[in-house]
Each structure stands twice: as structure tokens, then as C-alpha cells.
Write an enzyme that holds these catalytic residues in place. Structure first.
Site: not given
Length: 565
Positions: A441, A484
Site C-alpha cells: 500500500d 493505491d
């Protein structure tokens, strides 16, 4: 009157009568055979138009269906007032907008009745919420009617409020189980769609599309289209039945519609009367969108029987020269070529080429017919091959589009899910060794977007995807899981090797300095990484959950680090 003139007169009457009878028989035979050809041609034309019409709609329907099932959209639809879920949902909508043919989308949520949209010009960026749907407002009735019907997919043609433009709307329900959460989809410009799909350059051929009530959805004459059919009462529809002259034709077409609806036949042809002209009607069902495609062939244009008038003169001259040559001439000039033509039509119907010697059959007008038919058959077969090739190409392109993230070029969530399921299956069956997962992440990605623009954020995702890919082996795989987040699957690894790979990726991202902001300064990038080794008996859901929990531990530990499950 003397005997000779009587005999001459009687002979002349016999010759003329025989010639007339022979001409009438030949004309009837030609009409039957040509009409049989016309019916076969109508069938092929209907099936071709069906494939030609469905291609663009099916592509948009697949994308709209994927959008309706997307996790960010479902999460937002369950909690329509949550601002974070709203941002994630709008980001997902924007990603799909780029892939729709018209680069536009709409989303109507049942929870708060908010209607969101954006178009090809990105005119509503930041203002996607347009208005709140009102069940008492005429322009909102479509939404509540779709919720009432609960049909997963609905295709409808509507004009805008100015009635200057119109779209073919593809509506897909956003639902989980029996709970309907909203409606989403896209639109195709009606004018372009009519030009590409409905308009025909073939003289005498008209294609149109109706729904199961007979309401006209598409027609070359836009004045005949029944716009916004789903919000109208049955008596308000502009139906195809109203174009038919006789009640018998109306009843026959309604029966044909019902026959296709229940699946008793795949296509139907019959004669109908429109105005003063007789048409051959071909009809086929389009169950994918709930419509029916109709091809009308004007027989006075498609079968100009006046061309066979010269045959009468040929028969008359032949009879006057020698009655004994009639059978031979008829067989040579008419029956044999027509039999060859009939055989050739059967070959074309079976998808086989016309024999090359067909163009040398017959003479005069009959040879022209053979030549024209041979040319037409070649065009039809070539078009069929081209259509099949295009269908294969479009199918491959759609499959690629459905599995690859268009921004980063790596797998998307769907592609990774399929890859992961296969890898887990092989591992559990003993066909592969240990399997590891990394859930990565981007730290503070929203801050990057807010401070440096979404363009810099997009470039950051591309750079990170490339760095992850560079630090994996050829048989490993990485995907953009959403937003993301990235997921990587590694084979033949243990916990120590998995951590080493994760640290190399994390360090490479942290050391990367080629991404610059507007002032030329490097934008600092960091990753939080969670890892897990597949354990015996674990499912894909458990596998992902363990990696997700490890990622949360990495976040809680201060980010920019690796944690295992």
C-alpha cells in the site's frame, strides 16, 4: 375462310397460347425460386444484422456490468453519505469512463436518490452529483421504474430534455443478492449508432429494432422511435404493429414475436404489407438486451421480376422457329441454370463458396443473374469471414481489457483473482511448492494527490508498479488491486525469502527520486507491506485476509515497513 388461313391462324393461336403458358410457367418458377433465395438471403441478413448490432452494445454492457459489481461502487451504494466511500466510488467511475465508448457514465443511488454523471468532455469533474431524483418528476420516472422491474440489464432509447439529441442508454442494476442499491451505466449517441448499425446501403432493405411490446427502439426514421419506452403506458407506445396495413399481418407479427420470446424458433420470415408494397419480414430475438431485430426487404426492389420479361420473347421466338426445340431450349436456357443457381444458394447457405463455373451458366439475363449472384455470394462469405475475425479480435481485446489495469499495464483485480485461484489450486494439489503473497500500500497517497496533483499521483503508481515488477521473478505476478494498493503472488518462496523480496521492493521505492513535483523537487514515496505464506487448507479469502491483516500491522507500526501475518 380457307383451310390454310385457318390452319395458320390455329397454329398461330397454339404457338401464342403455348408461348404464353410457357412464359407463365417459367415466370412462376422463377418467382418461387427467387423468393426462396430471398428468404434465405433474408435469414442471413437478419443474422448478420444481429451480430453487427450486438457488438458495440455487448461491449458496453460488459463494462457496465463490471462497473455495477465493482467493490468501491457496492460499498458506496450501501453507505451513500460516506464521503470517503464517495471519493473511492467516483474514482472507480472515472476509471470506467475512460473505457466506455462515449467516455461517459451515470450512477443513481437508491439510498439517497443522488444522480451522478460525467461526459466525454469531463465537464462535470468535481461536480458529478447533478441532482436528486424525484419520483414525481417525469424525468426521474425511468429510475424508479427500473427499480420496480428489477431487471438486471435494460437498454432504452431516450431524448434529452431539449429533444435535440438522443442516446441509447445501457442501464445495469447495482445490487447485492435481492437488494437493489442503484442503477449505473452509459449511453451511446443515437445518431452515430443509427449510422453504424441501422442504416443500410442495400436498396430495399430496412432494419429496425423493437422491444417485447412491439415499441420501436431503433429505426432509420427517428420520428418513428418510441423514446423512453419504460416510462410509458402501453397505449402511448409507437409500435411496429401500427405500420402494418392489415389486422392479419399485425396478428401474425405478434404471434411471431411470442414464438421467438418462448424460444420455439430462432428466426422467422413472413410476408407483410406496408403501404402499397409487399415486404419480406425477417425477425430474430436479441435476448441479451430484450429486443427483437426486424429486417424488411421490399420485394418490388429486391425481386424486380420485370427483368424476366425478355424470357417471354425468347420463348415466343423459340416456339415460332421450332416447337420441337422448346424442351431442349427451356432446359438449356432456364431450368438447368436455375437448378445450378439453387445448388449454389444451398452451398452459400452452408458457408461454402460458389463453384467458379457458375458464371458461365446460362446466357443473357440468366448469365447476368449468375454473375451477380456469384459476386453477391462472394461478398456475403467474405463479410462473414471478416465478421468472424472481428468478433475473435474484439473478444480477445475485451478479455485483455478485463484483466489488465490500463494505467500501469499490470494485472487488475480480476486478472489477479484468476491467477491467484489457479496458483492456490496448483499449490494445494501438490503441483507447486510454497506460495507467498505481498500486499503493498502506498503510504500517504492521498496527500501526494492533494499536494502534487492527480497526474503526479498517477505517475507514482506507474513507477511503483514498474519497480515491483522489476524485483519479481518472471514466474511471479503483480496486480494493481485497487486505488493505491498492489498485490504480488510469489511461488517457491519461504517466509525469509518473502521478507527479503518485500524489503528490496520497499527500499527501491523509498530510494527512487525520478518523480518530481512542480518545483523540480523529488516526491518521496514509501510503501507499507504485509506478507503471508499460504498454509495448508487455506482458501483464497483466508489467504488475502491474512495478508491484509499483516498490512494493517505494518501501517500500525509506523508505515514504510514490512510485517508478516
Amino acid at each position: 375462310m380457307k383451310l390454310k388461313p385457318r390452319l395458320l391462324l390455329l397454329t398461330a393461336l397454339i404457338v401464342v397460347g403455348s408461348a404464353g403458358a410457357a412464359f407463365m410457367v417459367a415466370r412462376a418458377l422463377a418467382e418461387d425460386m427467387i423468393e426462396d433465395w430471398a428468404q434465405r438471403y433474408a435469414i442471413r441478413q437478419v443474422l448478420y444484422q444481429k451480430s453487427h448490432m450486438l457488438q458495440p452494445i455487448l461491449r458496453e454492457m460488459d463494462l457496465a456490468r463490471n462497473l455495477a459489481h465493482a467493490a468501491p461502487i457496492l460499498a458506496w451504494a450501501h453507505h451513500p453519505e460516506d464521503p470517503e466511500l464517495r471519493r473511492e466510488g467516483l474514482r472507480e467511475l472515472e476509471a470506467y469512463r475512460q473505457n466506455f465508448h462515449e467516455h461517459s457514465y451515470f450512477l443513481a443511488l437508491a439510498g439517497n436518490r443522488h444522480y451522478y454523471m460525467n461526459n466525454a468532455d469531463n465537464a462535470f469533474a468535481g461536480h458529478e452529483w447533478r441532482y436528486t431524483l424525484d419520483p414525481d418528476h417525469p424525468n426521474s420516472r425511468w429510475f424508479f421504474e427500473l427499480l420496480r422491474q428489477k431487471r438486471d440489464i435494460q437498454v432504452n432509447v431516450e431524448q434529452d430534455m431539449s429533444q435535440e439529441t438522443a442516446n441509447v442508454w445501457i442501464n445495469v442494476l447495482v445490487r447485492e443478492g435481492d437488494q437493489v442499491l442503484g442503477v449505473t451505466g452509459t449511453g451511446l449517441n443515437l445518431q452515430n449508432f443509427l449510422h453504424d448499425v441501422v442504416q443500410s446501403d442495400e436498396p430495399g432493405v430496412t432494419s429496425l429494432y423493437i422491444d417485447d411490446q412491439g415499441a420501436i427502439q431503433l429505426h432509420p426514421n427517428r420520428a418513428l422511435i418510441d423514446y423512453a419506452s419504460i416510462t410509458k403506458a402501453a397505449t402511448e407506445h409507437k409500435t411496429f404493429f401500427a405500420l402494418l396495413e392489415s389486422a392479419a399481418d399485425q396478428s401474425a407479427v405478434k404471434h411471431a414475436l411470442e414464438t421467438l420470446r418462448v424460444g420455439e424458433r430462432s428466426f422467422i420470415t413472413q410476408r407483410v404489407q406496408l403501404g402499397e408494397r409487399t415486404h419480406l419480414l425477417g425477425m430474430v430475438a436479441l435476448p441479451e438486451i430484450g429486443w427483437y431485430q426486424i429486417t424488411l426487404m421490399d420485394l418490388s426492389v429486391m425481386l424486380p421480376l420485370s427483368r424476366f420479361g425478355a424470357m417471354g420473347l425468347v420463348y415466343l421466338v423459340t416456339l415460332l422457329v421450332a416447337m420441337s426445340l422448346l424442351a431442349w431450349s427451356l432446359s438449356r436456357l432456364v431450368l438447368r441454370p436455375l437448378a445450378r443457381l439453387n445448388d449454389a444458394m444451398a452451398r452459400v447457405l452452408a458457408g461454402q463458396p460458389v463453384p467458379p463455373e457458375l458464371v458461365r451458366e446460362g446466357s443473357g439475363e440468366m448469365r447476368d443473374v449468375m454473375r451477380h449472384f456469384s459476386h453477391m455470394a462472394g461478398v456475403v462469405l467474405a463479410s462473414r469471414r471478416e465478421l468472424e475475425e472481428k468478433v475473435r479480435e474484439r473478444t480477445a481485446a475485451l478479455e485483455h481489457l478485463a484483466q489488465v489495469d490500463p494505467m500501469t499495464g499490470i494485472l487488475n483485480r480480476r486478472g489477479m483473482s484468476e491467477h491467484m485461484a489457479a496458483a492456490i489450486s496448483r499449490s494445494l494439489l501438490g503441483q507447486g511448492q510454497s506460495l507467498g503473497i505481498l500486499w503493498l500500500d502506498v503510504d500517504d497517497f492521498k496527500l501526494i494527490n492533494d499536494q502534487h496533483s492527480h497526474a503526479v499521483g498517477d505517475e507514482a503508481l506507474k513507477i511503483i508498479a514498474a519497480l515491483i515488477r522489476a524485483h519479481l521473478r518472471p514466474h511471479d505476478e503483480v496486480a494493481r488491486w485497487g486505488g493505491d494498493e498492489f498485490v504480488a503472488i510469489l511461488s517457491w518462496v519461504d517466509a525469509e525469502q518473502l521478507e527479503q523480496v518485500a524489503e528490496r521492493i520497499r527500499s527501491a521505492v523509498a530510494a527512487h527520486e525520478s518523480l518530481l513535483d512542480a518545483t523540480g523537487q523529488p516526491v518521496q514515496l514509501h510503501l507499507s507491506v504485509g506478507g503471508h505464506i499460504l498454509q495448508p487448507g487455506e482458501t483464497m479469502a483466508t489467504f488475502l485476509h491474512c495478508a491484509d491483516q499483516a498490512l494493517y500491522r505494518a501501517k500500525a507500526a509506523g508505515r514504510n515497513c514490512y510485517c508478516s501475518a
